[in-house]
Design a protein around this motif. Structure first.
Motif, PDB file in Angstrom:
ATOM      1  N   VAL A 462      23.347  14.580   6.921  1.00  0.00           N
ATOM      2  CA  VAL A 462      22.708  13.674   6.401  1.00  0.00           C
ATOM      3  C   VAL A 462      21.969  13.306   5.056  1.00  0.00           C
ATOM      4  O   VAL A 462      20.937  13.098   4.235  1.00  0.00           O
ATOM      5  CB  VAL A 462      21.562  14.096   7.164  1.00  0.00           C
ATOM      6  N   THR A 463      22.491  15.257   4.555  1.00  0.00           N
ATOM      7  CA  THR A 463      22.758  15.226   2.681  1.00  0.00           C
ATOM      8  C   THR A 463      23.046  14.660   2.179  1.00  0.00           C
ATOM      9  O   THR A 463      22.155  14.051   1.069  1.00  0.00           O
ATOM     10  CB  THR A 463      22.231  16.778   2.372  1.00  0.00           C
ATOM     11  N   VAL A 464      24.026  14.104   1.998  1.00  0.00           N
ATOM     12  CA  VAL A 464      25.157  13.281   1.405  1.00  0.00           C
ATOM     13  C   VAL A 464      24.359  11.852   1.186  1.00  0.00           C
ATOM     14  O   VAL A 464      24.529  11.046   0.252  1.00  0.00           O
ATOM     15  CB  VAL A 464      26.573  13.123   2.273  1.00  0.00           C
ATOM     16  N   ALA A 465      24.299  11.079   2.866  1.00  0.00           N
ATOM     17  CA  ALA A 465      23.238  10.325   2.765  1.00  0.00           C
ATOM     18  C   ALA A 465      22.159   9.941   2.384  1.00  0.00           C
ATOM     19  O   ALA A 465      21.737   9.044   0.846  1.00  0.00           O
ATOM     20  CB  ALA A 465      23.054   9.684   3.995  1.00  0.00           C
ATOM     21  N   LEU A 466      21.422  10.996   1.965  1.00  0.00           N
ATOM     22  CA  LEU A 466      20.266  10.762   1.158  1.00  0.00           C
ATOM     23  C   LEU A 466      20.511  11.247  -0.744  1.00  0.00           C
ATOM     24  O   LEU A 466      20.517  10.609  -1.151  1.00  0.00           O
ATOM     25  CB  LEU A 466      19.792  12.796   1.104  1.00  0.00           C
ATOM     26  N   ALA A 467      21.348  11.726  -0.853  1.00  0.00           N
ATOM     27  CA  ALA A 467      22.280  11.998  -2.092  1.00  0.00           C
ATOM     28  C   ALA A 467      22.527  10.555  -2.762  1.00  0.00           C
ATOM     29  O   ALA A 467      22.450  10.448  -3.871  1.00  0.00           O
ATOM     30  CB  ALA A 467      23.123  13.356  -2.787  1.00  0.00           C
ATOM     31  N   ALA A 468      23.073   9.861  -1.682  1.00  0.00           N
ATOM     32  CA  ALA A 468      24.056   8.635  -2.144  1.00  0.00           C
ATOM     33  C   ALA A 468      22.564   7.621  -2.136  1.00  0.00           C
ATOM     34  O   ALA A 468      21.983   6.959  -3.130  1.00  0.00           O
ATOM     35  CB  ALA A 468      24.890   8.293  -0.888  1.00  0.00           C
ATOM     36  N   GLY A 469      21.550   8.035  -2.180  1.00  0.00           N
ATOM     37  CA  GLY A 469      19.846   7.514  -1.706  1.00  0.00           C
ATOM     38  C   GLY A 469      19.885   6.926  -3.487  1.00  0.00           C
ATOM     39  O   GLY A 469      19.559   5.946  -3.942  1.00  0.00           O
ATOM     40  N   VAL A 470      19.567   8.610  -4.083  1.00  0.00           N
ATOM     41  CA  VAL A 470      19.413   8.493  -5.148  1.00  0.00           C
ATOM     42  C   VAL A 470      20.422   7.816  -6.172  1.00  0.00           C
ATOM     43  O   VAL A 470      19.862   7.044  -7.120  1.00  0.00           O
ATOM     44  CB  VAL A 470      19.348   9.841  -5.510  1.00  0.00           C
ATOM     45  N   ALA A 471      21.884   7.785  -6.355  1.00  0.00           N
ATOM     46  CA  ALA A 471      22.942   7.339  -6.619  1.00  0.00           C
ATOM     47  C   ALA A 471      21.948   5.352  -6.175  1.00  0.00           C
ATOM     48  O   ALA A 471      22.093   4.495  -7.754  1.00  0.00           O
ATOM     49  CB  ALA A 471      23.432   7.131  -6.625  1.00  0.00           C
ATOM     50  N   LEU A 472      21.952   5.199  -5.426  1.00  0.00           N
ATOM     51  CA  LEU A 472      21.805   3.754  -5.280  1.00  0.00           C
ATOM     52  C   LEU A 472      20.639   3.374  -5.451  1.00  0.00           C
ATOM     53  O   LEU A 472      20.268   2.301  -6.507  1.00  0.00           O
ATOM     54  CB  LEU A 472      21.837   3.269  -3.899  1.00  0.00           C
ATOM     55  N   LEU A 473      19.217   4.331  -5.683  1.00  0.00           N
ATOM     56  CA  LEU A 473      18.055   3.517  -6.179  1.00  0.00           C
ATOM     57  C   LEU A 473      17.949   4.211  -7.810  1.00  0.00           C
ATOM     58  O   LEU A 473      16.529   3.260  -8.862  1.00  0.00           O
ATOM     59  CB  LEU A 473      17.492   4.380  -5.427  1.00  0.00           C
ATOM     60  N   ALA A 474      18.477   4.900  -8.487  1.00  0.00           N
ATOM     61  CA  ALA A 474      18.777   5.228  -9.830  1.00  0.00           C
ATOM     62  C   ALA A 474      18.435   4.400 -10.773  1.00  0.00           C
ATOM     63  O   ALA A 474      16.940   3.461 -11.381  1.00  0.00           O
ATOM     64  CB  ALA A 474      19.923   5.761 -10.634  1.00  0.00           C
ATOM     65  N   PRO A 475      18.522   2.364 -10.717  1.00  0.00           N
ATOM     66  CA  PRO A 475      17.900   1.422 -10.897  1.00  0.00           C
ATOM     67  C   PRO A 475      16.664   1.245 -11.171  1.00  0.00           C
ATOM     68  O   PRO A 475      15.746   0.637 -11.850  1.00  0.00           O
ATOM     69  CB  PRO A 475      19.159   0.537 -11.026  1.00  0.00           C
TER      70      PRO A 475
END
Length: 484
Positions: A462-475
């Motif tokens: 779950v927390t990996v998915a949250l961190a991946a969301g940070v990378a995806l939403l960075a732009p």
């Protein structure tokens, strides 16, 4: 509505010294240094306590037969700190920082005593709630007090000293706490801090007297010139909604222990409270990650949720499940702290010349990889050092992401709103981290009996998915540029 600040006429100058007693410069440099020493010492103790408790909590939860309340002990403190921040901002704005400062310190130390003497895990959680409210109160009041005690040109150095006060506890705190737990007893992780706080409070007294000598004028304590990045959002946020959010997050965590209709009812009520209250504590557009500033504040919460949601589980996994001593299990926190400090240093030097969005994307990716690597600890064949080294990368990502989001907040905010938006980061951070702990804690104990150590892997996922969301939403942290 706050009263207008009073003006100070020339006849306020002390006839004996020729100085204005309300002017921070009226305090001698020696007294200012003593006050700063007291402030930094208290921040240092707060930092040490936070890291020490994270190391000791697995032992505490087993001793008090409260493993299912393990994550609630952390979430309760984070969620209730938002209430303290909101209350202190409004209180300082109305009456100055002195009373909320002492009240906050009193609640913080009282909460430590309650936790240290607890005979039941729920009592310890109640102590953690008091600690959280007290922390929120005194942190905001300390920032306001800085404006009362120190001249403008010295304030940046004061805030830098506050940040530096976390460095040593981050590196040695977990090891010391582990040794205390092993050789003295876990209760002293809580009970020692009130004793050690006495000298720090004595050193702070001249600064508090200086603040009181100005009459704690309403409107001055948290005004725009107070130099505090936390006071304006505290004035804007609703205390009632902060309480609703904190109660909702606590109930969400506790719901994981229930079964049947009780679980459904409490889960529905707590989720409703969180969904309704949290958006009212943050700027518009934050919950949908609208482009620009709202995304910046949303990503601060998202990355905090990813990191904290995993970090709290690591000492429990290593100590309770893998059988490591508290001092060795706490070493994982040191690895993360070293990574965080390194990431902040690299980001400050702009080593790779990335854009702000590029650093946020890189940081989110590193957190995801670090958490994923730490999840390998759920397999007993994996040496603990592998997960600890992996956690260093998670800290490295946080060190790059946090300062970048702070810089973006200032760059995307009008000057008059920089204080409000900067502190919205603090609220987003605390609320998101507490909510993540509620989710991972509930998942862990709902799945542990059937999945065993694999339940930790699910939580880390779950927390990996949250961190991946940070990378995806960075732009989306870049504002939309319109052309005519």
């Amino acid at each position: 509505m706050t009263a207008a600040p009073r003006t100070r006429s020339d006849d306020a100058v002390d006839a004996r010294t020729g100085t204005d007693p309300h002017d921070p410069a009226a305090l001698s440099p020696t007294t200012q240094r003593a006050v700063l020493s007291g402030m930094v010492a208290f921040v240092f103790l707060g930092a040490f306590e936070a890291l020490a408790v994270a190391t000791a909590m697995p032992t505490v939860a087993v001793a008090l037969d409260g493993l299912t309340l393990y994550t609630l002990a952390f979430a309760a403190s984070l969620a209730s700190s938002v209430v303290g921040m909101v209350a202190s901002g409004r209180w300082s704005d109305r009456a100055g920082p002195t009373t909320p400062l002492w009240t906050g310190i009193g609640l913080f130390l009282g909460g430590l005593l309650v936790a240290g003497l607890a005979q039941h895990m729920l009592v310890l959680v109640a102590g953690r709630v008091l600690q959280g409210v007290g922390t929120g109160l005194y942190i905001v009041a300390l920032y306001v007090l800085v404006a009362r005690v120190f001249p403008t040109d010295r304030r940046p150095r004061v805030f830098a000293a506050f940040a530096a006060a976390w460095v040593v506890p981050s590196i040695v705190g977990p090891a010391i706490a582990g040794l205390v737990v092993e050789h003295v007893g876990w209760r002293w992780v809580f009970l020692a801090v009130p004793v050690l706080a006495v000298p720090a409070l004595v050193l702070m007294r001249p600064g508090v007297r200086a603040a009181r000598s100005s009459g704690d004028v309403p409107g001055e304590g948290a005004g725009p010139d107070a130099g505090s990045p936390l006071d304006r959002p505290a004035r804007q946020a609703s205390l009632a909604w902060a309480v609703v959010a904190a109660v909702g997050i606590g109930a969400l965590n506790y719901a994981g222990q229930l079964r049947g209709a009780a679980l459904v009812v409490l889960l529905a009520l707590s989720l409703a409270a969180v969904v309704v209250a949290v958006p009212r504590l943050l700027p518009p557009g934050t919950t949908r990650a609208a482009r620009g500033l709202p995304s910046v504040i949303a990503l601060r919460g998202l990355v905090a949720a990813a990191f904290t949601g995993a970090e709290v589980l690591l000492p429990l996994l290593l100590s309770h499940e893998r059988g490591l001593s508290p001092s060795l299990a706490g070493a994982v926190l040191t690895f993360g702290a070293v990574g965080w400090s390194t990431g902040s240093w690299l980001r400050g030097r702009a080593t790779w010349g990335l854009t702000h969005a590029g650093y946020v994307r890189l940081g989110g990716t590193l957190v995801a990889l670090g958490v994923g690597g730490a999840a390998l600890l759920a397999w007993t064949a994996v040496p603990p050092v592998v997960g600890m080294v992996a956690w260093t990368f998670a800290g490295l990502g946080m060190g790059m992401t946090h300062p970048t989001l702070s810089v973006l907040t200032l760059e995307l905010s009008p000057v008059a709103e920089q204080g409000a938006n900067s502190s919205a980061l603090q609220v987003s951070d605390a609320v998101a981290a507490a909510t993540a702990l509620a989710v991972t804690g509930s998942l862990l104990w709902a799945l542990h009996s059937s999945l065993g150590l694999t339940a930790y892997v699910v939580c880390f996922g779950v927390t990996v998915a949250l961190a991946a969301g940070v990378a995806l939403l960075a732009p989306r942290t870049r504002p939309l540029v319109t052309t005519r």
